[in-house]
Design a protein around this motif. Sequence first.
Motif, mmCIF file in Angstrom:
data_model
loop_
_atom_site.group_PDB
_atom_site.id
_atom_site.type_symbol
_atom_site.label_atom_id
_atom_site.label_comp_id
_atom_site.label_asym_id
_atom_site.label_seq_id
_atom_site.Cartn_x
_atom_site.Cartn_y
_atom_site.Cartn_z
ATOM 1 N N PRO A 204 3.910 8.101 -9.710
ATOM 2 C CA PRO A 204 3.209 8.048 -8.943
ATOM 3 C C PRO A 204 3.708 6.950 -7.839
ATOM 4 O O PRO A 204 3.927 5.822 -8.164
ATOM 5 C CB PRO A 204 1.842 7.520 -9.529
ATOM 6 N N LEU A 205 3.481 7.033 -7.187
ATOM 7 C CA LEU A 205 3.096 6.343 -4.989
ATOM 8 C C LEU A 205 2.404 5.017 -5.077
ATOM 9 O O LEU A 205 1.352 5.213 -6.333
ATOM 10 C CB LEU A 205 3.746 6.733 -3.908
ATOM 11 N N THR A 206 3.133 3.517 -4.623
ATOM 12 C CA THR A 206 1.342 3.338 -4.281
ATOM 13 C C THR A 206 1.500 2.768 -2.811
ATOM 14 O O THR A 206 1.983 1.705 -2.449
ATOM 15 C CB THR A 206 2.145 2.008 -4.990
ATOM 16 N N PHE A 207 1.405 3.441 -2.902
ATOM 17 C CA PHE A 207 1.968 4.011 -1.442
ATOM 18 C C PHE A 207 -0.492 3.160 0.049
ATOM 19 O O PHE A 207 -1.110 3.654 -0.736
ATOM 20 C CB PHE A 207 1.349 5.358 -0.400
ATOM 21 N N GLU A 208 0.036 2.691 0.629
ATOM 22 C CA GLU A 208 -0.724 1.765 0.968
ATOM 23 C C GLU A 208 -0.396 1.607 3.078
ATOM 24 O O GLU A 208 0.752 0.825 3.158
ATOM 25 C CB GLU A 208 -0.875 0.575 1.293
ATOM 26 N N PRO A 209 -0.754 2.825 4.044
ATOM 27 C CA PRO A 209 -0.950 2.781 4.795
ATOM 28 C C PRO A 209 -0.070 1.666 5.997
ATOM 29 O O PRO A 209 -1.120 0.920 5.486
ATOM 30 C CB PRO A 209 -1.223 3.372 5.989
ATOM 31 N N GLY B 1 7.880 7.283 0.081
ATOM 32 C CA GLY B 1 8.529 8.163 -1.055
ATOM 33 C C GLY B 1 7.420 9.488 -1.358
ATOM 34 O O GLY B 1 7.455 10.151 -2.616
ATOM 35 N N PHE B 2 6.532 10.102 -0.306
ATOM 36 C CA PHE B 2 5.967 11.330 -0.496
ATOM 37 C C PHE B 2 7.253 12.702 -0.185
ATOM 38 O O PHE B 2 8.210 12.206 -0.237
ATOM 39 C CB PHE B 2 5.322 11.289 0.855
ATOM 40 N N ARG B 3 6.982 13.416 -1.664
ATOM 41 C CA ARG B 3 7.734 14.407 -1.771
ATOM 42 C C ARG B 3 7.384 15.686 -0.454
ATOM 43 O O ARG B 3 8.265 16.761 -0.376
ATOM 44 C CB ARG B 3 7.534 14.633 -2.908
#
Length: 224
Positions: A8-13, A132-134
């Motif tokens: 899972p991603l650890t995305f913060e814009p 890293g989103f698919r």
Amino acid sequence: MTLADWTPLTFEPAPVLEGTATRLERLSGDHADALDAANRADDAMWAYLPYGPFADREAYRDWVAEAAASSDPIFYAIRGEDGWAGVASYLRVDRANGVIEIGHIAMSAALQRTRAATEAIHLMIAQAFAAGFRRVEWKCDAANGPSLAAARRYGFGYDGTFRQHMVVKGRNRDTAWFAILDGDWPRLCKVHRAWLDADNFDAAGRQARSLSVMVAEAAGATVA
């Protein structure tokens, strides 16, 4: 397709996305008055959104305060040539599966159909794939011709229509779904950047080649 190594991603814009023709900042109350002034040029911009137009500046300030505090959707303010003139957001942020949507796009009349508007959406797509989103999604009312055209212009592929998906402002909404996949993005990113390049515009800011044509050609389609 196996994804044995997927995590899972650890995305913060990012708080700011900077381009050549535009700047995006995470939406805050500081943007509210300029955005409200730009929006008042044409109430038609709200036709397919579940909110708006707003009765007065205070009502819009209240909406901005609520939107700025949201963790999903995650809103950006968009600056065009004449100042802050639109918003867009990430929503349905699915870090576990690597899927994210770009929506709640509300661009004032002054921002629509400009290089800044195109670059703003490009920067949001690019940030998502760099994180890293698919899959990056675009959804809209199936009756919203300009949004359907915009999705295809950026290179989003049509996935289908959910019939009788929502009731919005007292009317039925069939929702058209589009997406760009991570495998599509390197090709589309190159096309977007070629369109955004200064050499594609004359001194008056008119494009030499349209993004729609360039996207179609890159996909191998025959363009009349």
